[in-house]
Motif scaffolding. Structure first.
Motif, PDB file in Angstrom:
ATOM      1  N   GLU B 219      32.955  44.983  43.487  1.00 41.07           N
ATOM      2  CA  GLU B 219      32.708  45.286  42.078  1.00 41.07           C
ATOM      3  C   GLU B 219      33.936  45.919  41.441  1.00 41.07           C
ATOM      4  O   GLU B 219      34.152  45.792  40.240  1.00 41.07           O
ATOM      5  CB  GLU B 219      31.537  46.252  41.971  1.00 41.07           C
ATOM      6  N   VAL B 220      34.730  46.613  42.255  1.00 47.01           N
ATOM      7  CA  VAL B 220      35.955  47.208  41.732  1.00 47.01           C
ATOM      8  C   VAL B 220      36.851  46.104  41.169  1.00 47.01           C
ATOM      9  O   VAL B 220      37.372  46.206  40.052  1.00 47.01           O
ATOM     10  CB  VAL B 220      36.703  47.988  42.838  1.00 47.01           C
ATOM     11  N   LEU B 222      35.949  42.995  40.288  1.00 48.07           N
ATOM     12  CA  LEU B 222      35.299  42.332  39.155  1.00 48.07           C
ATOM     13  C   LEU B 222      35.488  43.156  37.884  1.00 48.07           C
ATOM     14  O   LEU B 222      35.801  42.631  36.816  1.00 48.07           O
ATOM     15  CB  LEU B 222      33.805  42.157  39.455  1.00 48.07           C
ATOM     16  N   HIS B 223      35.334  44.455  38.034  1.00 48.75           N
ATOM     17  CA  HIS B 223      35.491  45.357  36.898  1.00 48.75           C
ATOM     18  C   HIS B 223      36.932  45.323  36.375  1.00 48.75           C
ATOM     19  O   HIS B 223      37.174  45.264  35.174  1.00 48.75           O
ATOM     20  CB  HIS B 223      35.107  46.773  37.335  1.00 48.75           C
ATOM     21  N   ALA B 224      37.887  45.330  37.305  1.00 53.67           N
ATOM     22  CA  ALA B 224      39.292  45.297  36.898  1.00 53.67           C
ATOM     23  C   ALA B 224      39.602  43.985  36.173  1.00 53.67           C
ATOM     24  O   ALA B 224      40.285  43.969  35.148  1.00 53.67           O
ATOM     25  CB  ALA B 224      40.196  45.466  38.109  1.00 53.67           C
ATOM     26  N   LEU B 225      39.066  42.870  36.711  1.00 51.64           N
ATOM     27  CA  LEU B 225      39.296  41.573  36.057  1.00 51.64           C
ATOM     28  C   LEU B 225      38.677  41.567  34.662  1.00 51.64           C
ATOM     29  O   LEU B 225      39.239  41.008  33.724  1.00 51.64           O
ATOM     30  CB  LEU B 225      38.702  40.447  36.903  1.00 51.64           C
ATOM     31  N   ALA B 226      37.516  42.211  34.534  1.00 48.61           N
ATOM     32  CA  ALA B 226      36.854  42.276  33.232  1.00 48.61           C
ATOM     33  C   ALA B 226      37.682  43.073  32.227  1.00 48.61           C
ATOM     34  O   ALA B 226      37.548  42.908  31.022  1.00 48.61           O
ATOM     35  CB  ALA B 226      35.473  42.891  33.379  1.00 48.61           C
ATOM     36  N   GLN B 227      38.538  43.962  32.744  1.00 49.01           N
ATOM     37  CA  GLN B 227      39.414  44.717  31.838  1.00 49.01           C
ATOM     38  C   GLN B 227      40.633  43.903  31.432  1.00 49.01           C
ATOM     39  O   GLN B 227      41.488  44.382  30.691  1.00 49.01           O
ATOM     40  CB  GLN B 227      39.904  45.997  32.529  1.00 49.01           C
ATOM     41  N   VAL B 234      45.173  43.448  40.304  1.00 48.05           N
ATOM     42  CA  VAL B 234      44.072  43.966  41.125  1.00 48.05           C
ATOM     43  C   VAL B 234      44.542  44.165  42.564  1.00 48.05           C
ATOM     44  O   VAL B 234      44.260  45.182  43.198  1.00 48.05           O
ATOM     45  CB  VAL B 234      42.863  43.002  41.102  1.00 48.05           C
ATOM     46  N   HIS B 238      44.603  48.083  43.315  1.00 45.57           N
ATOM     47  CA  HIS B 238      43.415  48.468  44.065  1.00 45.57           C
ATOM     48  C   HIS B 238      43.508  48.023  45.524  1.00 45.57           C
ATOM     49  O   HIS B 238      43.279  48.799  46.438  1.00 45.57           O
ATOM     50  CB  HIS B 238      42.157  47.870  43.429  1.00 45.57           C
ATOM     51  N   HIS B 242      43.530  50.219  49.135  1.00 48.54           N
ATOM     52  CA  HIS B 242      42.408  50.205  50.073  1.00 48.54           C
ATOM     53  C   HIS B 242      42.832  49.672  51.430  1.00 48.54           C
ATOM     54  O   HIS B 242      42.337  50.123  52.458  1.00 48.54           O
ATOM     55  CB  HIS B 242      41.259  49.355  49.524  1.00 48.54           C
TER      56      HIS B 242
END
Lengths: 269, 324
Positions: B219-220, B222-227, B234, B238, B242
C-alpha cells in the motif's frame, strides 16, 4: 466536473492452466462529481467502492479490464492523462494506515507528496498542509508508529492536500476513529469542498456521511443504484428511488432499525 | 542500556567457549599426529625416544582434558601459545596474516554488499522486465557456483590466457612485503577480491529483490504512485530504505561465509592470508594456532552480528524503543 459513465470492471484470472475467465467486480457505475460538493458513495464492504477509486486515479492491477468512460472537465480521462494528473489534480486519501511508510518521518512524507505533485516550494506546502490538519511542532516529526490512529489519518489527509489537487478521493477516511476524530476528518473534507474542491467520500457509514455530504450515491454489488441529494434521506425514505437505498436508510438504529424485507434486496444481490 | 550489553557479552563468552571446545575436540579426533606432521619427511631419522621427548616437551603425552585446561589457563592470561608451523608466537602469526587478509576480506565484502544491493533494487523496481530477468539469471547462476571453481576459472582466463593479473601470491616472488608498492598490491589483490565478492553478490541480490517486490506491491507503493511518483521514485525513496534491512542482515551474517570462502580463494591464489594459515594449521595439526584462529573468527563474526543489530535501529525507527 468528474464524470464516471457506465464504468464496468473485470478481473482476468486463470482457471486451471489454460482457461482464462473474467470475474466481474464493477458492473455499472455512473456518477458525476462537481466542484464545491462532498459526494458520498455509500455501500457495504466488498461492493467495489475502493476499486472505483483506484479506477479513477488509474492504478488498477494489471489483470483488470475496464469498460465505460471517465471524463474530467469534458475530456476523456485516459491512462496517460491519469498519469499526468495523479497527485497534481487528482488526489487519493487511502483507506489503510499501512499506506504510510513506517521508516520515514511524517512531515517528510508530506513533503515528498508535495514534491511529487510538482509544487514549487514543497517544504512550505507540507508545513501548511500539516498545520491545516492540526499537526504542528513535534507531532508532525514523528514516525508513523508513534502516531495515534487519528493523527495518522490527518497525516494522510495532509499528504492528499499538500499537492493542492482539485479532486479528492477519500477512501473510508474516518474508519476506525473515535467520534471526535471522525467528525474532525469529515469537517475538514467539508471545508475543502467549500474551498472549491470536489470531494468523493467513499464510506459504508451512511449516517455520518449525511452530516457533510451534498449528494449520496448508493452502491451495491458493483452497481450504483441511485444518486440522491442528502436531504432525501429522511423520514421513512419516501424520496428514495431504490428499494435498497430505502432499506439501508431504514436499517439505521436512529430510524426504524428495520431488517429489510428479503424481496426488496434479493434481486439486486 | 548496561544490562543488554552485559547479557550480550556473557553470550559471546559462552559462544567462544563452545567454539574452543569444539575445535579442540575436532583436533583430538584428527588422524594427523602433531609430532609426525612437525617432523615431516625427517620422521624416519628420528628414534622413538626422541619422538617421546618432543611429545613430552609439547605436553602431547598428557590426557586431552589436561591439555585443554592448560591451554585455557594460558589463554586467560593472554598467552596464545607458539605456532609450530610458522615457528612464531600465535598472536604474531594471526596479526600479520589478518592484516594481509583484511584488504581482501574488506574489499570483497564491500563489493558484494554494494553490488548485490544495487542489483537487487534495480531488479525489484521492474519486476518481470528484461533487466530483472537477466539479473535473476545471473544471481541464480552465481548462487550455484562453488567458490574454488570460480577462482580456478578466473585464474585460467585472466592470469593464464589473458595475462592481465598475476597467477599467485600477494606480491612478486623474492620481494618482501615492505618493498611492495600500492599498485602491485592492488594488482595482486584484484582477482582474489573479485572472486570472493562474487560469492556474496547473489544472495544479497536475491533477498534485496524479494523485499523490493514485496514493497512495490504494498500500500505504501500504491499510495506513492497515487501521489504522482514514478516507479523509480518509489523504488529509491521507499524500496531501497526497506530493502536495507535484509541486505544488512545478510551482509553481516555472511561474514562467516566470507571467512570460509577466503580459505578456498586464498588457497587457490596462494594468497598468504589468514585463510591459508588456517588450512596449514589444520593439515599439520598446529593446535594452538588453529584454536586461536577459530576463536578469532568467532569473535569477528559475533561482533559483525552485534553491529548489524545496532544498524537496524538506525534504519528502522520501530526497533529503537525496544531493547533486546
Amino acid at each position: 466536473m468528474l464524470e464516471i459513465d457506465h464504468l464496468a470492471l473485470d478481473f482476468l484470472r486463470y482457471r486451471g492452466l489454460w482457461q482464462r475467465e473474467a470475474v466481474p467486480c464493477l458492473r455499472d457505475v455512473s456518477l458525476s462529481l462537481v466542484r464545491g460538493e462532498v459526494h458520498a458513495v455509500v455501500g457495504a464492504s466488498g461492493a467495489g467502492k475502493s476499486l472505483m477509486a483506484q479506477a479513477i486515479i488509474g492504478l488498477l492491477p494489471g489483470n483488470a479490464r475496464l469498460r465505460g468512460e471517465l471524463r474530467l472537465d469534458g475530456a476523456p480521462l485516459d491512462a496517460p492523462r491519469q498519469a499526468a494528473l495523479r497527485g497534481k489534480r487528482l488526489a487519493l486519501i487511502p483507506q489503510s494506515l499501512a499506506a504510510l511508510d513506517p521508516l520515514v518521518r511524517s512531515h517528510r512524507q508530506v513533503t515528498w507528496a508535495a514534491q511529487r505533485a510538482g509544487v514549487s516550494a514543497p517544504r512550505a506546502a507540507a508545513e501548511r498542509a500539516l498545520t491545516e490538519v492540526g499537526m504542528v511542532g513535534d507531532s508532525a516529526r514523528r514516525y508513523p508508529h508513534q502516531l495515534s490512529g487519528g493523527m495518522a489519518r490527518r497525516v494522510l489527509l495532509a499528504m492528499a492536500t499538500a499537492g493542492e489537487a482539485d479532486w479528492l478521493i477519500a477512501d473510508e477516511p474516518s474508519v476506525g476513529l473515535d467520534p471526535a476524530h471522525r467528525d474532525g476528518v469529515l469537517d475538514q473534507l467539508r471545508r475543502l469542498a467549500d474551498a472549491g474542491k470536489g470531494v468523493l467520500l467513499i464510506t459504508h457509514d451512511l449516517r455520518h456521511a449525511l452530516s457533510v455530504a451534498d449528494r449520496v450515491t448508493v452502491f451495491h454489488a458493483g452497481t450504483t443504484l441511485e444518486t440522491a441529494p442528502a436531504d432525501a434521506f429522511q423520514g421513512r425514505g419516501k424520496a428514495l428511488a431504490s428499494g435498497y437505498a430505502r432499506a439501508l436508510w431504514r436499517a439505521l438504529p436512529d430510524n426504524d432499525f428495520a431488517r429489510p424485507p428479503v424481496h426488496e434486496v434479493a434481486p439486486l444481490a | 542500556m548496561i544490562a543488554p550489553l552485559t547479557r550480550r557479552l556473557l553470550r559471546l563468552v559462552a559462544v567462544l567457549g563452545v567454539v574452543a571446545l569444539a575445535a579442540f575436540g575436532l583436533m583430538q579426533a584428527s588422524p594427523i599426529d602433531p609430532v609426525d606432521a612437525y617432523l615431516g619427511p625427517q620422521v624416519a631419522q628420528v628414534s622413538p625416544e626422541q619422538r617421546a621427548l618432543i611429545a613430552e616437551r609439547w605436553g602431547a603425552d598428557q590426557p586431552a582434558t589436561q591439555q585443554f585446561l592448560h591451554w585455557l589457563g594460558n589463554m586467560l592470561r593472554g598467552e596464545l601459545g607458539w605456532s609450530r608451523v610458522y615457528n612464531a608466537p600465535v598472536s604474531e602469526v594471526i596479526g600479520t596474516r589478518f592484516m594481509a587478509s583484511l584488504p581482501l576480506l574488506a574489499s570483497a565484502w564491500l563489493g558484494a554488499t554494494l553490488i548485490g544491493f544495487a542489483l537487487g533494487v534495480i531488479a525489484g523496481t521492474r519486476e518481470g522486465g528484461w533487466v530483472d530477468r537477466w539479473i535473476c539469471r545471473y544471481a541464480y547462476t552465481l548462487a550455484s557456483t562453488p567458490t574454488f571453481w570460480l577462482a580456478i576459472l578466473g585464474l585460467l582466463l585472466f592470469s593464464v590466457t589473458l595475462g592481465w593479473t598475476p597467477v599467485c601470491c600477494a606480491g612478486p616472488a623474492g620481494v618482501t612485503r615492505d618493498e611492495l608498492s600500492l599498485a602491485t598490491r592492488l594488482h595482486h589483490l584484484l582477482l582474489p577480491a573479485l572472486t570472493l565478492s562474487l560469492l556474496g553478490v547473489a544472495q544479497i541480490t536475491l533477498h534485496t529483490r524479494a523485499r523490493m517486490l514485496e514493497l512495490m506491491r504494498s500500500e505504501v507503493a500504491l499510495h506513492a504512485l497515487a501521489q504522482g511518483a514514478s516507479r523509480r521514485d518509489v523504488a529509491w525513496r521507499h524500496g531501497a530504505r526497506h530493502a536495507c534491512l535484509p541486505a544488512l542482515t545478510l551482509a553481516f551474517a555472511s561474514l562467516g561465509e566470507l571467512f570460509g570462502g577466503s580459505m578456498l580463494v586464498e588457497q587457490v591464489f596462494s594468497y598468504p592470508g589468514l585463510g591459508r594459515a588456517t588450512v596449514e594449521a589444520g593439515l599439520r595439526s598446529d593446535v594452538p594456532l588453529l584454536l586461536a584462529i577459530a576463536l578469532f573468527t568467532a569473535l569477528f563474526v559475533s561482533v559483525g552480528n552485534a553491529l548489524a543489530d545496532g544498524l537496524y535501529r538506525l534504519v528502522d525507527p520501530r526497533l529503537r524503543q525496544v531493547h533486546p
